[in-house]
Write a protein that holds these residues in place. Sequence first.
Motif, PDB file in Angstrom:
ATOM      1  N   PHE A   1      62.648  60.366  93.854  1.00 10.19           N
ATOM      2  CA  PHE A   1      64.019  60.476  94.331  1.00 10.19           C
ATOM      3  C   PHE A   1      65.009  60.121  93.231  1.00 10.19           C
ATOM      4  O   PHE A   1      64.684  59.426  92.261  1.00 10.19           O
ATOM      5  CB  PHE A   1      64.267  59.576  95.551  1.00 10.19           C
ATOM      6  CG  PHE A   1      64.159  58.110  95.247  1.00 10.19           C
ATOM      7  CD1 PHE A   1      65.256  57.386  94.792  1.00 10.19           C
ATOM      8  CD2 PHE A   1      62.955  57.448  95.386  1.00 10.19           C
ATOM      9  CE1 PHE A   1      65.151  56.046  94.502  1.00 10.19           C
ATOM     10  CE2 PHE A   1      62.841  56.095  95.092  1.00 10.19           C
ATOM     11  CZ  PHE A   1      63.945  55.385  94.642  1.00 10.19           C
ATOM     12  N   SER A   2      66.214  60.617  93.407  1.00 12.87           N
ATOM     13  CA  SER A   2      67.326  60.233  92.529  1.00 12.87           C
ATOM     14  C   SER A   2      68.584  60.140  93.373  1.00 12.87           C
ATOM     15  O   SER A   2      68.772  60.918  94.317  1.00 12.87           O
ATOM     16  CB  SER A   2      67.519  61.255  91.405  1.00 12.87           C
ATOM     17  OG  SER A   2      67.825  62.532  91.939  1.00 12.87           O
ATOM     18  N   VAL A   3      69.419  59.180  93.053  1.00 11.48           N
ATOM     19  CA  VAL A   3      70.658  58.948  93.794  1.00 11.48           C
ATOM     20  C   VAL A   3      71.790  58.802  92.778  1.00 11.48           C
ATOM     21  O   VAL A   3      71.666  58.040  91.811  1.00 11.48           O
ATOM     22  CB  VAL A   3      70.588  57.684  94.670  1.00 11.48           C
ATOM     23  CG1 VAL A   3      71.909  57.461  95.399  1.00 11.48           C
ATOM     24  CG2 VAL A   3      69.430  57.770  95.653  1.00 11.48           C
ATOM     25  N   ALA A   4      72.869  59.535  92.988  1.00  3.26           N
ATOM     26  CA  ALA A   4      74.085  59.387  92.186  1.00  3.26           C
ATOM     27  C   ALA A   4      75.223  59.018  93.121  1.00  3.26           C
ATOM     28  O   ALA A   4      75.462  59.716  94.117  1.00  3.26           O
ATOM     29  CB  ALA A   4      74.405  60.683  91.447  1.00  3.26           C
ATOM     30  N   LYS A   5      75.896  57.920  92.818  1.00  3.53           N
ATOM     31  CA  LYS A   5      76.974  57.444  93.680  1.00  3.53           C
ATOM     32  C   LYS A   5      78.262  57.404  92.863  1.00  3.53           C
ATOM     33  O   LYS A   5      78.298  56.833  91.767  1.00  3.53           O
ATOM     34  CB  LYS A   5      76.660  56.052  94.231  1.00  3.53           C
ATOM     35  CG  LYS A   5      77.551  55.631  95.380  1.00  3.53           C
ATOM     36  CD  LYS A   5      77.034  54.353  96.023  1.00  3.53           C
ATOM     37  CE  LYS A   5      77.784  54.012  97.285  1.00  3.53           C
ATOM     38  NZ  LYS A   5      77.521  54.938  98.388  1.00  3.53           N
ATOM     39  N   ILE A   6      79.309  58.007  93.422  1.00  3.19           N
ATOM     40  CA  ILE A   6      80.615  58.034  92.776  1.00  3.19           C
ATOM     41  C   ILE A   6      81.609  57.383  93.731  1.00  3.19           C
ATOM     42  O   ILE A   6      81.753  57.800  94.884  1.00  3.19           O
ATOM     43  CB  ILE A   6      81.069  59.474  92.461  1.00  3.19           C
ATOM     44  CG1 ILE A   6      80.042  60.190  91.592  1.00  3.19           C
ATOM     45  CG2 ILE A   6      82.434  59.456  91.773  1.00  3.19           C
ATOM     46  CD1 ILE A   6      80.329  61.666  91.424  1.00  3.19           C
ATOM     47  N   THR A   7      82.296  56.347  93.237  1.00  2.00           N
ATOM     48  CA  THR A   7      83.354  55.715  94.017  1.00  2.00           C
ATOM     49  C   THR A   7      84.664  55.893  93.261  1.00  2.00           C
ATOM     50  O   THR A   7      84.695  55.809  92.030  1.00  2.00           O
ATOM     51  CB  THR A   7      83.070  54.221  94.243  1.00  2.00           C
ATOM     52  OG1 THR A   7      82.857  53.586  92.987  1.00  2.00           O
ATOM     53  CG2 THR A   7      81.840  54.031  95.112  1.00  2.00           C
ATOM     54  N   ALA A   8      85.729  56.134  93.998  1.00  2.00           N
ATOM     55  CA  ALA A   8      87.015  56.404  93.365  1.00  2.00           C
ATOM     56  C   ALA A   8      88.120  55.689  94.116  1.00  2.00           C
ATOM     57  O   ALA A   8      88.006  55.395  95.311  1.00  2.00           O
ATOM     58  CB  ALA A   8      87.288  57.912  93.323  1.00  2.00           C
ATOM     59  N   GLY A   9      89.215  55.411  93.405  1.00  2.00           N
ATOM     60  CA  GLY A   9      90.357  54.742  94.014  1.00  2.00           C
ATOM     61  C   GLY A   9      90.118  53.252  94.137  1.00  2.00           C
ATOM     62  O   GLY A   9      89.548  52.605  93.251  1.00  2.00           O
ATOM     63  N   ALA A  10      90.536  52.700  95.262  1.00  2.00           N
ATOM     64  CA  ALA A  10      90.514  51.247  95.448  1.00  2.00           C
ATOM     65  C   ALA A  10      89.110  50.656  95.401  1.00  2.00           C
ATOM     66  O   ALA A  10      88.945  49.482  95.056  1.00  2.00           O
ATOM     67  CB  ALA A  10      91.181  50.886  96.774  1.00  2.00           C
ATOM     68  N   ILE A  11      88.085  51.432  95.760  1.00  2.00           N
ATOM     69  CA  ILE A  11      86.731  50.867  95.823  1.00  2.00           C
ATOM     70  C   ILE A  11      85.958  51.019  94.517  1.00  2.00           C
ATOM     71  O   ILE A  11      84.839  50.517  94.407  1.00  2.00           O
ATOM     72  CB  ILE A  11      85.915  51.470  96.979  1.00  2.00           C
ATOM     73  CG1 ILE A  11      85.795  52.993  96.839  1.00  2.00           C
ATOM     74  CG2 ILE A  11      86.509  51.089  98.308  1.00  2.00           C
ATOM     75  CD1 ILE A  11      84.856  53.615  97.842  1.00  2.00           C
ATOM     76  N   ALA A  12      86.529  51.695  93.505  1.00  2.00           N
ATOM     77  CA  ALA A  12      85.804  51.866  92.252  1.00  2.00           C
ATOM     78  C   ALA A  12      85.555  50.523  91.570  1.00  2.00           C
ATOM     79  O   ALA A  12      84.427  50.210  91.179  1.00  2.00           O
ATOM     80  CB  ALA A  12      86.580  52.803  91.329  1.00  2.00           C
ATOM     81  N   GLU A  13      86.597  49.717  91.427  1.00  2.00           N
ATOM     82  CA  GLU A  13      86.441  48.438  90.736  1.00  2.00           C
ATOM     83  C   GLU A  13      85.567  47.452  91.503  1.00  2.00           C
ATOM     84  O   GLU A  13      84.769  46.732  90.876  1.00  2.00           O
ATOM     85  CB  GLU A  13      87.811  47.829  90.437  1.00  2.00           C
ATOM     86  CG  GLU A  13      87.780  46.523  89.674  1.00  2.00           C
ATOM     87  CD  GLU A  13      87.259  46.627  88.250  1.00  2.00           C
ATOM     88  OE1 GLU A  13      87.168  45.586  87.577  1.00  2.00           O
ATOM     89  OE2 GLU A  13      86.926  47.747  87.805  1.00  2.00           O
ATOM     90  N   PRO A  14      85.636  47.358  92.830  1.00  2.00           N
ATOM     91  CA  PRO A  14      84.703  46.460  93.519  1.00  2.00           C
ATOM     92  C   PRO A  14      83.236  46.782  93.253  1.00  2.00           C
ATOM     93  O   PRO A  14      82.420  45.872  93.051  1.00  2.00           O
ATOM     94  CB  PRO A  14      85.055  46.647  95.004  1.00  2.00           C
ATOM     95  CG  PRO A  14      86.498  47.032  94.991  1.00  2.00           C
ATOM     96  CD  PRO A  14      86.665  47.868  93.761  1.00  2.00           C
ATOM     97  N   TYR A  15      82.881  48.081  93.251  1.00  2.00           N
ATOM     98  CA  TYR A  15      81.502  48.453  92.939  1.00  2.00           C
ATOM     99  C   TYR A  15      81.176  48.092  91.491  1.00  2.00           C
ATOM    100  O   TYR A  15      80.114  47.524  91.197  1.00  2.00           O
ATOM    101  CB  TYR A  15      81.289  49.948  93.166  1.00  2.00           C
ATOM    102  CG  TYR A  15      80.901  50.304  94.572  1.00  2.00           C
ATOM    103  CD1 TYR A  15      79.564  50.334  94.960  1.00  2.00           C
ATOM    104  CD2 TYR A  15      81.860  50.615  95.529  1.00  2.00           C
ATOM    105  CE1 TYR A  15      79.195  50.663  96.256  1.00  2.00           C
ATOM    106  CE2 TYR A  15      81.508  50.939  96.830  1.00  2.00           C
ATOM    107  CZ  TYR A  15      80.175  50.962  97.191  1.00  2.00           C
ATOM    108  OH  TYR A  15      79.814  51.275  98.475  1.00  2.00           O
TER     109      TYR A  15
END
Length: 617
Positions: free
Chosen positions: A422-436
Amino acid sequence: MPYGLLALLCCVFALCCPNAGAADTGTDPSVVIDNYVQHFVVNPDGSYTLTVDNAKTIAQQRAVQAHSQYYISYNSALDEVTQVDAVNRKSDGRRVVVQSEQIKDQQEAQSAEAPMFQDTRLKIVVFPEVEVGDQLVVRYVLKRRQALFPGQFEDLSSSQFYVNKQFHLIYDMPESMPLHADAAGFVPVPIDSPPGRRRYQWQYVGGPNERIEAESVSYLDYGKRLAVSTFPDYPSLARAYDARARGKAQGNAAIAALARRIGAQLEGPRARALALSEWVRRNIRYVAVYVGNGGVVPHDAAAVLENRYGDCKDHAVLLEALLGAAGIDSSAALVNSGNAYRLPGIPTLGVFNHVITYVPSLDLYLDSTAASIAAGYLPPSVLGKPALLVRSGMLARTPSAQVEKNRTRTLFRVKKDGSSHFSVAKITAGAIAEPYRQAVRDTRQAERALFVQRMLAGIGQSGGGVFDPGKLDGSGDEYRMGFAGTSDNFANLPGPTGLATTFNFWGGLGDAIFAFGQEKERSQDFVCAGLDMEDEIGFEFARGVRILALPKALTLRDANFSYRADYIRKGNSVTVRRRVTFRHDGIVCTPADHRRMQGLVERMMRDLKSQIIVTSL
């Protein structure tokens, strides 16, 4: 908030809430409050003497551990605890007096990191020989030597969520200091007043206790509480706070030089404001001393810069000084950082427990204490909150929504024996980018090595793999990370079996939807933040694995939700695509909203639980 009430109020947010007419689904029967009397004698300068009498009976074994200690929180710079008497009245009639060596004094843990914040302390009364049936009795006297605001007094009280046999609040005021009140679930009781004084008394109205529902707003928003204040309105509270903080945000040569260096290559006030807030966030360590508990006077901006740590008030004055040096006017803003979204009818610091920064010319709120939130965004706990702007005295409201996007792409290559790569790519943008990004930064390398294994265990699988943390430098509006590996038991093959179509890797779409369905019925307002999420899950099946059935596509829409799920087959592969958005006028939803949305949420949850049926020989 009076410090003697902290131990009392902590139960409010952890336990259950009274609601007249509601079923008693929440009263904790392990303790009975036999008597609670809180008596303030206030002086004209706002200083006071507080006497508290508390007697409670241990009714069940599980309460013995938690209630064998009684905590008195006080500020050593402002307060003196002059008397503490305590006794355990045993069920067999004996009296076991608490000795002086059983009353401990220690610094409160939250302020132990930094020497300039060592004012908040605890008196801990340790009762001996506590058993079921014992009555634990405490009487203490606390003297506030100096008022938080000269010539003013305020207090906010609520109840423990046990059976309360007697709960009285008494305020003995100078005749020249009228006391304003906003009471819900407390009724005034007549009391005599001596010459030159005015006494006020309220009694708590008992009744059924309804449990706090998942994601509910603060009990103070809708429940029984008493707010009293000599401030007639919120602008007067703002002026009093401004008077105590005035002059603390003065710049000096070091602050001016820092502001020039940070903003040298930036164009426009917004870019400079964000850069200055970001510098404070990253370079000034946050030490938590809350407004109502640690005083209201910030330290000088120059001292905060030199020490490189401070609480919310100190962050605000330093940021104000830096902004001022850059030619940008700003104001401190008092807010609630918990889940209270309403203010009492009269002003009290009991709800305002946090200070952030407001830039009027940009209509921009900044919270430089939020270690994992990039400048330009706010922590979720500060969204949609009433804000008292200190400079103008106006009441405003922080934004209820901000850009947040969450995208996850997952691919499983399923072998005939049921294992998978398996492979997983996660992209977070906006307000939640920095918390991740910050969460990964804060994770030690040794723990990152186990990240994939733990994620698989969280969805009921075993295996391992490699975690790709992506780019951890900077604080951009987008963050990408991923991981890849093997799952030893992904599918129960051979034979027909069902495969889940939802995998919530670290805050997935399914988690967000299921959060809306935590309660079947609601009687309390609840927090309902916006959503913008997409999940794509691909399944590539090896030769010999046959696809028997797929769920049906689903499209749902109402005034707030938009949800779509597609199941696409191509050869011996299946792609599951889901997208959900949620929008609401504010960040708080009502029980009526919940009833209206419930049917749609249940249909989404059923879809999320759907399976792909496959088999192999």
